[in-house]
Design a protein around this motif. Structure first.
Motif, PDB file in Angstrom:
ATOM      1  N   ARG A 150      -8.141   1.015  11.899  1.00 41.82           N
ATOM      2  CA  ARG A 150      -9.136   0.287  11.101  1.00 41.82           C
ATOM      3  C   ARG A 150      -9.919  -0.693  11.979  1.00 41.82           C
ATOM      4  O   ARG A 150     -11.142  -0.803  11.875  1.00 41.82           O
ATOM      5  N   VAL A 151      -9.194  -1.393  12.830  1.00 41.07           N
ATOM      6  CA  VAL A 151      -9.823  -2.343  13.749  1.00 41.07           C
ATOM      7  C   VAL A 151     -10.843  -1.619  14.633  1.00 41.07           C
ATOM      8  O   VAL A 151     -11.949  -2.101  14.857  1.00 41.07           O
ATOM      9  N   ALA A 189       1.985   1.517   9.228  1.00 40.67           N
ATOM     10  CA  ALA A 189       1.049   0.506   8.736  1.00 40.67           C
ATOM     11  C   ALA A 189       0.351  -0.178   9.912  1.00 40.67           C
ATOM     12  O   ALA A 189      -0.821  -0.545   9.835  1.00 40.67           O
ATOM     13  N   VAL A 190       1.086  -0.317  11.003  1.00 38.61           N
ATOM     14  CA  VAL A 190       0.514  -0.921  12.213  1.00 38.61           C
ATOM     15  C   VAL A 190      -0.466   0.049  12.873  1.00 38.61           C
ATOM     16  O   VAL A 190      -1.521  -0.351  13.364  1.00 38.61           O
ATOM     17  N   GLN A 222     -12.129 -11.991   1.363  1.00 34.98           N
ATOM     18  CA  GLN A 222     -11.720 -13.371   1.182  1.00 34.98           C
ATOM     19  C   GLN A 222     -12.574 -14.226   2.117  1.00 34.98           C
ATOM     20  O   GLN A 222     -12.737 -13.902   3.286  1.00 34.98           O
ATOM     21  N   GLU A 244      -3.671   0.067  10.897  1.00 33.02           N
ATOM     22  CA  GLU A 244      -4.423  -1.158  11.181  1.00 33.02           C
ATOM     23  C   GLU A 244      -5.169  -1.054  12.506  1.00 33.02           C
ATOM     24  O   GLU A 244      -6.335  -1.463  12.604  1.00 33.02           O
ATOM     25  N   PRO A 298      -7.716  -9.072   3.707  1.00 26.14           N
ATOM     26  CA  PRO A 298      -6.282  -8.823   3.606  1.00 26.14           C
ATOM     27  C   PRO A 298      -6.000  -7.519   2.857  1.00 26.14           C
ATOM     28  O   PRO A 298      -6.738  -7.141   1.956  1.00 26.14           O
ATOM     29  N   VAL A 299      -4.936  -6.866   3.256  1.00 20.73           N
ATOM     30  CA  VAL A 299      -4.489  -5.636   2.610  1.00 20.73           C
ATOM     31  C   VAL A 299      -3.893  -5.982   1.247  1.00 20.73           C
ATOM     32  O   VAL A 299      -2.980  -6.804   1.164  1.00 20.73           O
ATOM     33  N   VAL A 300      -4.405  -5.377   0.186  1.00 21.74           N
ATOM     34  CA  VAL A 300      -3.823  -5.619  -1.130  1.00 21.74           C
ATOM     35  C   VAL A 300      -3.128  -4.377  -1.687  1.00 21.74           C
ATOM     36  O   VAL A 300      -2.396  -4.466  -2.667  1.00 21.74           O
ATOM     37  N   GLU A 301      -3.396  -3.247  -1.058  1.00 20.50           N
ATOM     38  CA  GLU A 301      -2.688  -2.029  -1.450  1.00 20.50           C
ATOM     39  C   GLU A 301      -2.512  -1.168  -0.216  1.00 20.50           C
ATOM     40  O   GLU A 301      -3.374  -1.153   0.667  1.00 20.50           O
ATOM     41  N   LEU A 302      -1.402  -0.481  -0.180  1.00 19.00           N
ATOM     42  CA  LEU A 302      -1.088   0.384   0.963  1.00 19.00           C
ATOM     43  C   LEU A 302      -0.392   1.616   0.427  1.00 19.00           C
ATOM     44  O   LEU A 302       0.525   1.513  -0.394  1.00 19.00           O
ATOM     45  N   GLY A 303      -0.832   2.783   0.833  1.00 21.87           N
ATOM     46  CA  GLY A 303      -0.142   4.017   0.446  1.00 21.87           C
ATOM     47  C   GLY A 303       0.006   4.926   1.641  1.00 21.87           C
ATOM     48  O   GLY A 303      -0.921   5.049   2.442  1.00 21.87           O
ATOM     49  N   LEU A 304       1.169   5.522   1.762  1.00 22.99           N
ATOM     50  CA  LEU A 304       1.419   6.394   2.900  1.00 22.99           C
ATOM     51  C   LEU A 304       2.235   7.593   2.453  1.00 22.99           C
ATOM     52  O   LEU A 304       3.185   7.452   1.670  1.00 22.99           O
ATOM     53  N   TYR A 331     -12.075 -12.681   5.702  1.00 21.16           N
ATOM     54  CA  TYR A 331     -10.853 -11.917   5.896  1.00 21.16           C
ATOM     55  C   TYR A 331     -10.826 -10.728   4.944  1.00 21.16           C
ATOM     56  O   TYR A 331     -11.399 -10.790   3.856  1.00 21.16           O
TER      57      TYR A 331
END
Lengths: 146, 146, 146, 146
Positions: free
Chosen positions: B33-34, B26-27, B110, B30, B55-61, B53
């Motif tokens: 993405r940055v 996840a890091v 946001q 990110e 913010p992450v609202v869903e994450l799939g891996l 902002y």
């Protein structure tokens, strides 16, 4: 005064040597410090809500034996140094009474974004629980270099 | 458009199975993405400086093969979904061309502390690089559940 | 069957948005899973000591509301999928009954370094506590893509 | 001899004070150490593959100024202590030449699971690049307490 927290080593905290990664101990100490502050009536969230911060400016750790996944650790914290502008905590990480690591942190007081005197009421509370350099650290150790 | 970052697996990122702990991906995503945002002229620090902002609202891996200490990984990111209020990225983590993991994140926009429309200028920039669901994800996959 | 752990958000787990970083939830789920296994008589350290591993091959998380420093969270875990070669857990992260996040993990069984059938005795134990897709996940959700 | 790595602060490395969490610096130092060893022809993965480990037994860090999300940091590492059984590294974390933090780590040599002498060939290589206590640490500092 000394506070104690009990925590269980998480899998994610191990590294490929099969032990808790040394960086994680800084997180353990922090959790113990937070609990200490809460125990004396200074929940850190409330401290920060006033715009007061105690950033870590020094950190020292000595590792004596590894902690492993699933271990239940006790982390003891004491306020071991206090001046109008900074404070110091000392810690012991133990497993069933055996010492795994010991360490200290030094913190400056910051109000907003600048170094400042510790607010009066906080200082008074901290003074009451200040217990001097604990755990038999020798004079040569940075703990006493205030 | 697709961005690529190259990173080297850190020792601290491994766990006692001898591989990179799954939470670390996840890091990695990110970081990719940055870099993607920076590449299109939207450095995330500047986005946040405006009070915006994502913010992450869903994450799939999905993990296909482990990464190990010292591996040099490539993390590819694409903007795979865009609506006035949210966006979605898709990622691939590779080692020398071999796929180790793939994933997605969904983000709400946001402003301050509330959900809001993506500001006009950001939306325009993002539209230009929106490339649709990439990497052959099947329709059943949540990526397309927008 | 459902297990519950209670944990307190650590300062180190927050990010500059002032909330728990999304990668940390994977660590929370893992702690809940470990506790679940322990509760059914399968301490994961003992599982690994037999050379049996359940690496995460899929991870899904949906974030509904942020968790903050000092929050006391409850993380609920259930075994939501079981086949001879893999298993699946579903999780809910709550604060005082309010849902903050939900997620799932899928795990392959590995003996030594290769994929393998779940050993008989473990499979029997797991079967007893398998409770089907929990928490009302919709059929479209990857949880049911077994 | 001194090695330098360049790294970019990740969002996940920040905390709610808006700066890099102090525990992360231990990870940065480690990345610098790994690069140092690689630069002198001792890739740590190969060292471990021989069953030789250099676990951290002491860690010291002094923080002078915060690092922030997106900062490009330089981490300098030097071998600052060497004996037949342990070694010591000193580090500086800089941003555009400004010192943000400095620190040291002490490591025991371990072969398999026990403390041991540093193998001959490694010791010879390390001797060549041992450059004494660097960066002007004062005698009172633990670095010299060997």
């Amino acid at each position: 005064m000394e506070s104690v927290i009990r925590l269980k080593v998480r899998y994610a905290e191990t590294d490929q040597m099969g032990v808790v990664h040394h960086s994680v101990y800084a997180v353990y100490l922090e959790a113990a410090r937070v609990e200490f502050l809460e125990a004396i009536g200074l929940p850190y969230a409330q401290v920060e809500a006033r715009g007061v911060y105690f950033p870590v400016v020094e950190l020292g750790l000595t590792f004596r034996a590894p902690a492993r996944f699933g271990d239940v650790l006790e982390v003891r914290a004491r306020l071991s140094g206090l001046s109008p502008r900074d404070l110091r905590f000392a810690y012991r990480v133990e497993r069933e009474g055996a010492l795994l690591a010991e360490g200290f942190t030094r913190h400056l007081c910051q109000v907003g974004s600048r170094a400042a005197r510790i607010p009066e009421d906080l200082y008074r509370l901290l003074s009451k629980v200040y217990s001097g350099p604990p755990f038999g650290y020798s004079p040569a150790y940075p703990l006493t270099r205030q």
